[in-house]
Design a protein around this motif. Structure first.
Motif, short mmCIF file in Angstrom:
data_model
loop_
_atom_site.label_atom_id
_atom_site.label_comp_id
_atom_site.label_asym_id
_atom_site.label_seq_id
_atom_site.Cartn_x
_atom_site.Cartn_y
_atom_site.Cartn_z
N GLY A 138 42.23 51.17 2.64
CA GLY A 138 41.62 52.33 3.32
C GLY A 138 40.40 51.99 4.16
N LEU A 139 40.03 52.98 4.93
CA LEU A 139 38.90 52.82 5.86
C LEU A 139 37.61 52.57 5.07
CD1 LEU A 139 38.09 53.04 8.82
CD2 LEU A 139 37.71 55.47 8.45
N MET A 140 36.92 51.50 5.47
CA MET A 140 35.69 51.13 4.76
C MET A 140 34.49 51.63 5.55
SD MET A 140 34.70 47.30 3.48
CE MET A 140 36.25 47.05 2.69
N SER A 141 33.76 52.52 4.98
CA SER A 141 32.63 53.06 5.73
C SER A 141 31.46 52.07 5.70
CB SER A 141 32.17 54.39 5.11
OG SER A 141 31.49 54.14 3.91
N ALA A 142 30.54 52.27 6.61
CA ALA A 142 29.39 51.36 6.71
C ALA A 142 28.53 51.42 5.45
CB ALA A 142 28.55 51.72 7.93
N THR A 143 28.54 52.59 4.81
CA THR A 143 27.65 52.75 3.66
C THR A 143 28.36 52.56 2.33
OG1 THR A 143 28.09 55.12 3.71
CG2 THR A 143 26.16 54.36 4.88
N LEU A 144 29.70 52.63 2.34
CA LEU A 144 30.42 52.56 1.07
C LEU A 144 31.51 51.50 1.18
CD1 LEU A 144 30.74 53.97 -1.74
CD2 LEU A 144 32.54 55.34 -0.68
N ALA A 145 31.25 50.33 0.59
CA ALA A 145 32.20 49.23 0.70
C ALA A 145 33.32 49.41 -0.32
CB ALA A 145 31.48 47.91 0.49
N GLN A 146 34.04 50.51 -0.20
CA GLN A 146 35.13 50.78 -1.13
C GLN A 146 36.40 51.05 -0.33
OE1 GLN A 146 34.60 54.27 -3.49
NE2 GLN A 146 36.34 53.85 -4.81
N ALA A 147 37.32 50.11 -0.40
CA ALA A 147 38.56 50.23 0.38
C ALA A 147 39.61 51.01 -0.40
CB ALA A 147 39.09 48.85 0.70
N GLY A 148 40.24 51.95 0.30
CA GLY A 148 41.36 52.64 -0.33
C GLY A 148 42.63 51.85 -0.03
N GLU A 149 43.64 52.05 -0.84
CA GLU A 149 44.90 51.35 -0.60
C GLU A 149 46.02 52.37 -0.43
OE1 GLU A 149 46.41 47.53 -2.65
OE2 GLU A 149 47.34 49.17 -3.75
N VAL A 150 46.86 52.13 0.59
CA VAL A 150 48.02 53.00 0.76
C VAL A 150 49.27 52.12 0.77
CG1 VAL A 150 47.74 53.06 3.28
CG2 VAL A 150 49.10 54.80 2.17
N GLU A 151 50.17 52.42 -0.15
CA GLU A 151 51.39 51.63 -0.29
C GLU A 151 52.58 52.50 0.11
OE1 GLU A 151 53.60 48.94 -3.71
OE2 GLU A 151 52.08 50.40 -4.27
N VAL A 152 53.44 51.97 0.96
CA VAL A 152 54.53 52.77 1.54
C VAL A 152 55.87 52.09 1.35
CG1 VAL A 152 55.36 53.89 3.64
CG2 VAL A 152 52.91 53.61 3.29
N LEU A 153 56.81 52.83 0.77
CA LEU A 153 58.16 52.31 0.56
C LEU A 153 59.06 52.76 1.71
CD1 LEU A 153 59.99 50.89 -1.61
CD2 LEU A 153 60.61 53.18 -2.32
N HIS A 154 59.71 51.80 2.39
CA HIS A 154 60.66 52.15 3.46
C HIS A 154 61.64 51.01 3.67
CE1 HIS A 154 59.45 49.68 7.00
NE2 HIS A 154 58.33 49.55 6.29
N TRP A 155 62.62 51.22 4.53
CA TRP A 155 63.60 50.15 4.77
C TRP A 155 63.89 49.99 6.27
CZ3 TRP A 155 64.47 53.87 0.92
CH2 TRP A 155 65.11 55.04 1.36
N TRP A 156 62.83 50.03 7.04
CA TRP A 156 62.97 49.78 8.49
C TRP A 156 62.72 48.30 8.72
CZ3 TRP A 156 59.30 54.39 9.21
CH2 TRP A 156 60.03 55.58 9.22
N THR A 157 63.78 47.52 8.81
CA THR A 157 63.59 46.06 8.81
C THR A 157 64.27 45.32 9.96
OG1 THR A 157 65.49 45.86 7.35
CG2 THR A 157 63.33 45.98 6.31
N SER A 158 65.08 46.00 10.76
CA SER A 158 65.77 45.25 11.81
C SER A 158 65.62 45.90 13.18
CB SER A 158 67.26 45.13 11.47
OG SER A 158 67.87 46.39 11.56
N GLY A 159 65.61 45.07 14.21
CA GLY A 159 65.62 45.56 15.58
C GLY A 159 64.53 46.57 15.88
N GLY A 160 64.96 47.69 16.50
CA GLY A 160 64.04 48.74 16.90
C GLY A 160 63.32 49.35 15.71
N GLU A 161 64.00 49.36 14.54
CA GLU A 161 63.38 49.95 13.35
C GLU A 161 62.17 49.13 12.91
OE1 GLU A 161 67.07 52.25 11.19
OE2 GLU A 161 66.67 50.20 10.58
N ALA A 162 62.30 47.80 12.94
CA ALA A 162 61.18 46.94 12.54
C ALA A 162 60.00 47.09 13.51
CB ALA A 162 61.63 45.49 12.48
N LYS A 163 60.32 47.20 14.81
CA LYS A 163 59.27 47.41 15.81
C LYS A 163 58.57 48.74 15.55
CE LYS A 163 61.14 44.95 19.81
NZ LYS A 163 61.75 45.16 21.12
#
Length: 414
Positions: free
Chosen positions: A12-37
Motif C-alpha cells: 500500500g501507499l506509504m505516507s511521508a509520516t507513516l512508514a506502514q505499507a498496506g498489502e493488496v493481493e489479487v487472484l486472477h488468471w490473465w496470463t497470455s497475450g492481450g490479457e497479460a498486457k
C-alpha cells in the motif's frame, strides 16, 4: 482462453509520516497475450499511486484450481484483497459474509452514475457494492471475412434466414461457412446467440436467466433448437475439440466465412494485422442487433483486518474504475470500458459499435447476461444446461422434445 491462475500482491501507499505499507493481493488468471498486457496495466496503475507489486503464483493450473485455493485461504482467515469472480458467484461469496463493503469508494467515485443498473446490481449484495468491474465483453457477435463473402456472392446476414442463405453460398464456393470449436462453452455461446436472435430479449431472460420451465419447453425453444442444429450442418468435420482461437484463424485466413464468438475474437484479427471494417466484419449475431449479451470481468473484494491493507484495497477498487485504467486495460483486452461516458477516440469501430449498443440496450431493457460465460445463473445449473446443449449439438438422433425435457431438469440443478 488460457486460464492459469496467478495471484498478484501489492504494497500500500506509504505516507511521508507513516512508514506502514498496506498489502493488496489479487487472484486472477490473465496470463497470455492481450490479457497479460492488460493485467500489467493494473500493476502499473497501482505503482503510479506509490504501491509496490509482488507476484504470487497458485500451483495447479486453471480457474477451478484458483477457486479451490481461494476457498481454503478464506476458510483459514487469510483471504486475499481481491479475486477475479463474476456473475452470481459474487452473491454466493457475499452470502458467506466474507466480502467487504465498498460503498465508501463507490460513492466517492460515483459508481451508481457510471454503471448501467443491470451491471451495478450484479456487483452488489443487499444494496452494497462488494465487487469492482473491469470491462464489458459483448458475446453476441458474428465475425466475417469480407473476401470470402465476395467470392461467394453473399451478403452479411441480419436474420437467421439470411444466415443460412449466406452459409449455403459460402459452401457452394468451397468455403467452410461456419468456423466452430466443438467445446461445450463454444457450443453454448452459439446457442445463446441463436436463442436471443430467434426468441428476443424477453424470451432469453425468461428461459436462460429466470430458468422458467414454460419457456424452456415452448414452441419458441423448439424453434431455437432447430435453428441451432441447422447451424451445425455448416461447420466442418474437424470442429470437435478445436480451440476458439483456431476457429477465428480459419476466418482470418479465408478458410471459413463466419464465426459466432465474443469480442475476444477481435484480438486475434488485430494481432494478425487485420483492420476492422476492411479485412474483417463485426456485426451483431443474426436477429440480435437490438440486444446485447454481456460478460463482465470483476474483482470481488474480501474483508481484511489490517487498516493499511484496507486502504490499499480501496485504492485498488478506485484504480479499477478509473478512466485511465479502463481505457488502457480495454484497449489491450479487446473489450470495452464498463464505465459509461468515456472518450473512445482510441478504440476501433467494433468497440465503438459495442459501446453505443451497450448504452442503448441498457436503456431499452435488452442488456442481458451471458449464461455461457457465468453471468446469468448459479454455476451448478449453468454446467448442467451446457451439458444438455452440447449433447443435443453432438447427438444427431436427439430430438428437440427430448432436449427441452432435459433443459427443464437441468435448470433445477442446485
Amino acid at each position: 482462453m488460457t486460464r492459469i491462475s496467478l495471484s498478484l500482491a501489492a504494497a500500500g501507499l506509504m505516507s511521508a509520516t507513516l512508514a506502514q505499507a498496506g498489502e493488496v493481493e489479487v487472484l486472477h488468471w490473465w496470463t497470455s497475450g492481450g490479457e497479460a498486457k492488460a493485467a500489467a496495466e493494473l500493476k502499473a496503475s497501482m505503482q503510479k499511486k506509490g504501491h509496490s507489486w509482488k507476484d504470487f503464483a497458485v500451483a495447479g493450473g486453471g480457474g477451478d484450481s484458483a477457486m479451490t485455493v481461494l476457498k481454503s485461504r478464506v476458510v483459514s482467515g487469510n483471504a486475499p484483497a481481491a479475486a477475479q469472480i463474476k456473475g452470481p458467484s459474487i452473491q454466493e461469496w457475499a452470502r458467506e459474509g466474507v466480502l467487504a463493503n465498498m460503498d465508501d469508494v463507490a460513492k466517492a467515485e460515483k459508481w451508481d452514475e457510471l454503471l448501467p443498473k443491470a451491471i451495478a446490481d450484479g456487483l452488489k449484495y443487499k444494496g452494497n457494492y462488494v465487487a469492482a468491474p473491469v470491462n464489458v465483453h459483448r458475446v453476441n457477435w458474428l465475425w466475417a471475412n469480407p473476401e470470402a463473402f465476395k467470392k461467394a456472392g453473399a451478403k452479411l446476414p441480419t436474420t437467421w434466414d439470411e444466415f443460412f442463405v449466406a452459409a449455403e453460398a459460402l459452401k457452394k464456393a468451397g468455403i467452410i461457412p461456419v468456423a466452430h470449436g466443438g467445446q461445450n462453452w463454444q457450443d453454448f455461446t452459439t446457442f445463446e446467440s441463436v436463442a436471443l436472435g430467434v426468441g428476443g430479449a424477453d424470451f432469453y431472460k425468461k428461459a436462460l436467466v429466470q430458468l422458467d420451465a414454460g419457456s424452456l419447453k415452448s414452441p419458441t425453444m423448439e424453434k431455437v433448437l432447430g435453428t441451432f442444429k441447422k447451424v451445425k450442418t455448416y461447420t466442418d468435420k474437424n470442429a470437435p475439440g478445436r480451440d476458439w482461437n483456431l476457429a477465428t484463424a480459419m476466418v482470418i485466413k479465408g478458410e471459413a466465412g463466419m464465426q459466432l464468438m465474443g469480442d475476444w475474437a477481435k484480438g486475434e484479427f488485430i494481432a494478425a494485422g487485420k483492420v476492422p471494417g476492411k479485412d474483417f466484419a463485426c456485426v451483431a449475431a443474426p436477429g440480435t442487433a437490438k440486444s446485447y449479451t454481456y460478460n463482465v470481468d470483476s474483482f470481488a473484494l474480501f474483508k481484511l483486518k489490517d487498516p493499511a491493507n484496507q486502504k490499499a484495497q480501496q485504492d485498488l477498487a478506485a484504480a479499477i474504475m478509473s478512466t485511465d485504467f479502463q481505457e488502457v486495460f480495454n484497449l489491450n483486452k479487446g473489450s470495452i470500458p464498463v464505465r459509461l461516458g468515456m472518450k473512445l477516440d482510441k478504440f476501433d469501430d467494433c468497440a465503438k459499435t459495442s459501446a453505443a449498443d451497450f448504452v442503448s440496450t441498457a436503456k431499452a431493457g435488452s442488456l442481458v447476461p451471458s449464461i455461457a460465460h457465468g453471468m446469468a445463473v448459479p454455476s451448478a445449473a449453468e454446467g448442467a444446461i451446457k451439458d444438455v446443449v452440447s449433447q443435443f449439438w453432438n447427438d444427431d438422433k436427439m430430438t428437440s422434445a427430448s432436449a427441452m425435457d432435459k433443459l427443464v431438469a437441468a435448470a433445477k440443478t442446485k
